[in-house]
Design an enzyme around this catalytic site. Structure first.
Site, PDB file in Angstrom:
ATOM      1  N   CYS A 166      78.157  60.871  39.928  1.00 22.92           N
ATOM      2  CA  CYS A 166      78.773  61.785  40.899  1.00 22.92           C
ATOM      3  C   CYS A 166      79.617  61.008  41.908  1.00 22.92           C
ATOM      4  O   CYS A 166      79.104  60.142  42.614  1.00 22.92           O
ATOM      5  CB  CYS A 166      77.683  62.568  41.632  1.00 22.92           C
ATOM      6  SG  CYS A 166      78.337  63.666  42.901  1.00 22.92           S
ATOM      7  N   ALA A 175      74.426  58.360  41.586  1.00 24.56           N
ATOM      8  CA  ALA A 175      75.588  57.672  42.170  1.00 24.56           C
ATOM      9  C   ALA A 175      76.514  57.120  41.091  1.00 24.56           C
ATOM     10  O   ALA A 175      77.727  57.023  41.302  1.00 24.56           O
ATOM     11  CB  ALA A 175      75.128  56.554  43.096  1.00 24.56           C
ATOM     12  N   THR A 189      78.457  60.856  45.677  1.00 24.50           N
ATOM     13  CA  THR A 189      77.152  60.253  45.947  1.00 24.50           C
ATOM     14  C   THR A 189      77.305  58.739  45.910  1.00 24.50           C
ATOM     15  O   THR A 189      77.967  58.207  45.023  1.00 24.50           O
ATOM     16  CB  THR A 189      76.133  60.707  44.874  1.00 24.50           C
ATOM     17  OG1 THR A 189      76.032  62.132  44.910  1.00 24.50           O
ATOM     18  CG2 THR A 189      74.764  60.106  45.107  1.00 24.50           C
ATOM     19  N   THR A 235      76.773  64.914  48.880  1.00 20.49           N
ATOM     20  CA  THR A 235      75.478  64.252  48.953  1.00 20.49           C
ATOM     21  C   THR A 235      74.602  64.578  47.767  1.00 20.49           C
ATOM     22  O   THR A 235      74.891  65.479  46.993  1.00 20.49           O
ATOM     23  CB  THR A 235      74.738  64.642  50.247  1.00 20.49           C
ATOM     24  OG1 THR A 235      73.784  63.644  50.524  1.00 20.49           O
ATOM     25  CG2 THR A 235      74.077  65.979  50.153  1.00 20.49           C
TER      26      THR A 235
END
Length: 186
Positions: free
Chosen positions: A171, A168, A174, A14
């Site tokens: 990663c 996002a 994410t 996350t």
């Protein structure tokens, strides 16, 4: 990946970001839950209102552990109403000294109208510099993006959304399924 992340297969999954700007505090988080290299869920809600709705929070780490910590924080908020810092410090003391809580693998960002805090399992209660802080696997990317956008005319929510999008893009743990909570600041 950090060594602490290797101990739990669900740890890396996350990005949570908080920005305090222009009379508003915003916490946002993505919805991806991964175990190993597999996405288990793409729309998890890792950001929510706490207490009487006057505190918002988000978590990174093992989901069950984070919910346990949210419950403990809500109990501390009932014990110390309107005193987020005091409640957070009391939770951090318990987290560090209680045998059961010590094993929980999660981090939290919490905020009320006055303060934003990061809570860690090592007993840290940290207030962010310049009103911006991030945790989780994509936290450094989101933090860098938010700091770059902080001096623009964009509002706090726009900064959070754009920064999480950038995280996002970089990663793999994410995604772009974002949950946002906000409060007016004092």
């Amino acid at each position: 990946m950090q060594d602490s992340q290797k101990s739990s297969p669900g740890w890396h999954g996350t990005t949570i970001l908080t920005v305090r700007k222009g009379g508003k505090v915003v916490i946002g988080g993505d919805g991806q839950v991964s175990i190993g290299q597999t996405v288990i869920k793409s729309n998890a809600k890792k950001v929510r209102k706490l207490g009487r709705g006057d505190v918002i929070g988000g978590f990174a780490g093992a989901t069950a552990d984070a919910f346990t910590l949210f419950e403990r924080l809500e109990a501390k908020l009932e014990q110390y109403p309107g005193q987020l810092t005091r409640a957070a410090v009391e939770l951090a003391k318990d987290w560090r000294t209680d045998r059961y809580l010590r094993r929980l693998e999660a981090m939290m960002i919490v905020a009320d109208k006055d303060v934003s805090l990061v809570l860690t399992g090592t007993g840290d209660v940290l207030e962010p510099e310049a009103g911006v802080m991030a945790i989780g696997s994509g936290g450094n990317y989101a933090l860098a993006a938010a700091r770059a956008l902080l001096d623009t005319d964009k509002d706090a929510e726009t900064i959070v959304r754009r920064s999480l999008d950038i995280a996002a893009d970089i990663c793999v743990y994410t995604n772009r399924n974002v949950t946002i909570e906000s409060l007016a600041t004092g």
